[in-house]
Each structure stands twice: as C-alpha cells, then as structure tokens.
Design a protein around this motif. Structure first.
Motif, PDB file in Angstrom:
ATOM      1  N   UNK A 205      -8.645  10.435   6.350  1.00 13.02           N
ATOM      2  CA  UNK A 205      -8.026   9.416   7.212  1.00 13.02           C
ATOM      3  C   UNK A 205      -6.542   9.266   6.885  1.00 13.02           C
ATOM      4  N   UNK A 206      -6.160   9.496   5.624  1.00 10.01           N
ATOM      5  CA  UNK A 206      -4.733   9.544   5.283  1.00 10.01           C
ATOM      6  C   UNK A 206      -4.061  10.701   6.009  1.00 10.01           C
ATOM      7  N   UNK A 207      -4.753  11.845   6.063  1.00 17.67           N
ATOM      8  CA  UNK A 207      -4.207  13.008   6.767  1.00 17.67           C
ATOM      9  C   UNK A 207      -3.995  12.685   8.246  1.00 17.67           C
ATOM     10  N   UNK A 222       8.119   5.425   5.419  1.00 20.40           N
ATOM     11  CA  UNK A 222       7.847   4.007   5.649  1.00 20.40           C
ATOM     12  C   UNK A 222       6.342   3.776   5.741  1.00 20.40           C
ATOM     13  N   UNK A 223       5.639   4.674   6.408  1.00 19.13           N
ATOM     14  CA  UNK A 223       4.181   4.552   6.489  1.00 19.13           C
ATOM     15  C   UNK A 223       3.565   4.460   5.094  1.00 19.13           C
ATOM     16  N   UNK A 224       3.960   5.356   4.212  1.00 24.49           N
ATOM     17  CA  UNK A 224       3.403   5.373   2.853  1.00 24.49           C
ATOM     18  C   UNK A 224       3.729   4.073   2.126  1.00 24.49           C
ATOM     19  N   UNK A 225       4.959   3.601   2.269  1.00 23.44           N
ATOM     20  CA  UNK A 225       5.367   2.367   1.609  1.00 23.44           C
ATOM     21  C   UNK A 225       4.568   1.176   2.129  1.00 23.44           C
ATOM     22  N   UNK A 226       4.388   1.107   3.440  1.00 22.40           N
ATOM     23  CA  UNK A 226       3.646  -0.005   4.037  1.00 22.40           C
ATOM     24  C   UNK A 226       2.180   0.027   3.598  1.00 22.40           C
ATOM     25  N   UNK A 231      -3.697  -3.741   3.205  1.00 22.17           N
ATOM     26  CA  UNK A 231      -5.122  -3.436   3.006  1.00 22.17           C
ATOM     27  C   UNK A 231      -5.426  -1.955   3.153  1.00 22.17           C
ATOM     28  N   UNK A 232      -4.447  -1.158   3.577  1.00 20.76           N
ATOM     29  CA  UNK A 232      -4.633   0.299   3.654  1.00 20.76           C
ATOM     30  C   UNK A 232      -4.456   0.964   2.297  1.00 20.76           C
ATOM     31  N   UNK A 233      -4.078   0.193   1.287  1.00 20.03           N
ATOM     32  CA  UNK A 233      -3.884   0.747  -0.055  1.00 20.03           C
ATOM     33  C   UNK A 233      -5.198   1.328  -0.579  1.00 20.03           C
ATOM     34  N   UNK A 236      -6.768   6.927  -3.509  1.00 21.72           N
ATOM     35  CA  UNK A 236      -6.331   8.225  -2.989  1.00 21.72           C
ATOM     36  C   UNK A 236      -4.889   8.181  -2.496  1.00 21.72           C
ATOM     37  N   UNK A 237      -4.495   7.092  -1.896  1.00 22.04           N
ATOM     38  CA  UNK A 237      -3.108   6.955  -1.458  1.00 22.04           C
ATOM     39  C   UNK A 237      -2.165   7.104  -2.641  1.00 22.04           C
ATOM     40  N   UNK A 238      -2.463   6.380  -3.718  1.00 18.59           N
ATOM     41  CA  UNK A 238      -1.553   6.349  -4.860  1.00 18.59           C
ATOM     42  C   UNK A 238      -1.623   7.616  -5.718  1.00 18.59           C
TER      43      UNK A 238
END
Length: 313
Positions: A205-207, A222-226, A231-233, A236-238
């Motif tokens: 879903x990150x992809x 900006x997407x990654x920072x937001x 709540x999208x944190x 896997x993101x980090x």
C-alpha cells in the motif's frame, strides 16, 4: 497464551526425558536468520551439530566449536532437539522426510522444531511421519529479522503440545525473548503468516500511495513526511521506505522472494479455508510484478520501486 518466564518443563514428559537432559542441539539451515540463531545456541553452551547445503555457511560455526554434519540424517542422530530454519515448505519436507533426511536418523524422544515460515500443512505432514519414529514436533516460526536474531531477541510463535514446547523452551529462549503458544500444531505458522500478510500488504500500500503521488506530479517527499506524522505512520514506513529504499539501500533485510513465497502460502491457505483474501491478493500482485522485474533477491521494500519507469535490477 504466552509461555511464562518461569519454565515448568523440568518435570519428566511421557517418555521420561527431563528438559535438563536436552543438551545436544542440531540446527539445519544456516542462512541470514539461521546462522545467528545457531550462534546464540552455541554461545549458550549447548553441544551443537549443524548442516547446510552451502559448506561456507557452516565454516564460522565449526570454527567456533560446532560439529559439522554431512546430512540432516547425521544431525538428527546426534541431537536431542533438531531445529530447521529453511526457505520453502518443499525444502522442509525434503530435509525432514527425504532419503537422507531427519526421519532416518532421529532418536526416539527427540524434538523436531520447524522454525521456518512454511505453512501449517507441511509441519503436520512431517509430524505424522516422525511420530512413527518416536519423535515429537512443534512449529515455531519467528517474528523480527536478522538484527534480532543476532541478539537472541526474536519473537517465537509456537504451535503444538504444551509439554513439548515446555521441553524445548530453554533452547528457544536462546534465540527469542518472547515465546507465544499459539495453539495446536501448525498454529504458529498460521499466526506468522497472518502477521506477514499485514507486513507485506503494508509495503504494497506504500508502493501504491507512492506511485499515485508521483504520477499525479505531487511531491513524494511531502507525502512521506505527512504519513510519518499521521495515522498512516507504520514500522514499514520508517524502517523500509525511509530508512532503506529512499536511501538507495536494497540489501535484503528480508528478501522479496521470501515475502512472495509467504503471500502465496497465504493465498493457498485462505482459499482452502474460504477466508477473505482480497487485500492480500492485491498485495501479492505487487510482489509478483516485482519478481517479474528481477527484484527477487532484493529487499522486500523494492516493491515500492515497481512503478518507477527507469528502475533496473
């Protein structure tokens, strides 16, 4: 149920063997996870016999004091507990039941532990065959990755009879800081696969979010920072997107091909149970597309680059 810190497994089991009699450990499969796990067991003072199809994988442990065996059969003949950490259910079946497999050397009263992520069916099949040899089987796949294996800090998801898990607990605690009894034999595999469904789908879903943002011409930074502050944190993101993929690091923390294998095991299991797998099927599509692009041996985070038009293996 979580196995308590204080083991009650020093009572004799039905075959009269006490947990303190378990001193000889066999370990089969010395890859990215297996090698540090076996090292932890050796460091704890157990007599360790090891086997891997790649002789170079055995060398460091042999130099540290482990005995190198020529086959899974030889490992089993020398061991009270045999641990497998392998890449695929077909490999597990061959190692345990094949012509030179564990079944042909295992001692009555021994415990065989499948710590691979191989699905519930193969461990149940092998347990039935090994019972004829007097051996008992549990499944104990693990959570976390190589960094935790190096420290003995894995999460262990055990399935099987409580007394057998109890007998093996001291050995398992060499490699894991948490042991969860998930239910009857095969339940550890089910919990592990369900956990991996969430982890793998999270990357997919990150992809999808990353591809959508890039194609729309918006700023992906900006997407990654937001996402990291809403709540999208996610882990896997980090740890996958930010810490690895965006830094150009695709060295495998967990190989994409193994993630694809797990997703296919999930698809098969869900199909046989008539369980929903819509999100999983969509996520698997990303992994299969990644394999088609030659990303099999890259980190599973390479899925995020599937939609990148200029990416090359």
């Amino acid at each position: 149920m979580t196995v308590p810190e204080e083991s009650t497994a020093t009572q004799p089991d039905a075959q009269g063997t006490r947990v303190e009699d378990v001193r000889r450990i066999g370990f089969i499969g010395l890859g990215t996870m297996g090698r540090p796990m076996a090292g932890q067991i050796l460091a704890a003072g157990y007599e360790l016999t090891v086997y891997d199809v790649a002789p170079t994988a055995v060398a460091d442990l042999r130099d540290a004091g482990a005995r190198a065996a020529a086959s899974p059969r030889e490992v089993a003949a020398a061991s009270d507990v045999v641990i497998c950490m392998l890449t695929h259910p077909d490999v597990v079946r061959e190692v345990l039941l094949g012509a030179d497999g564990v079944a042909h050397g295992v001692r009555p009263g021994a415990i065989v532990i499948d710590m691979s992520t191989s699905g519930p069916d193969v461990v149940r099949e092998c347990a039935e065959a090994l019972a004829d040899r007097g051996a008992r089987v549990i499944d104990a796949p693990v959570g976390k990755g190589p960094w935790a294996a190096e420290k003995g800090d894995l999460t262990i998801l055990a399935g099987g009879e409580a007394d057998v898990i109890g007998r093996a607990e001291a050995v398992l605690r060499c490699v894991g800081s948490e042991i969860h009894h998930c239910g009857p034999l095969g339940s550890g595999q089910v919990i592990k696969l369900a956990n991996n469904l969430v982890s793998c789908a999270n990357i997919a879903i990150l992809a999808e979010a990353y591809a959508l943002t890039r194609r729309a011409g918006a700023d992906t930074d900006v997407l990654v920072k937001v996402m990291s502050h809403t709540s999208a944190d996610s882990w896997q993101l980090r740890n996958t997107l930010i810490a690895k993929v965006l830094k150009g690091d695709l060295s495998p923390m967990f190989k994409l091909g193994l993630a694809t294998k797990d997703m296919r095991l999930l698809e098969d299991l869900a199909g046989r149970l008539s369980a929903p797998f819509g999100c999983g099927r969509s996520a698997l599509d990303w992994y299969e597309r990644a394999e088609e692009k030659g990303m099999t041996d890259q980190d599973w985070g390479a899925v995020i680059l599937v939609d990148e038009p200029n990416w090359q293996a």
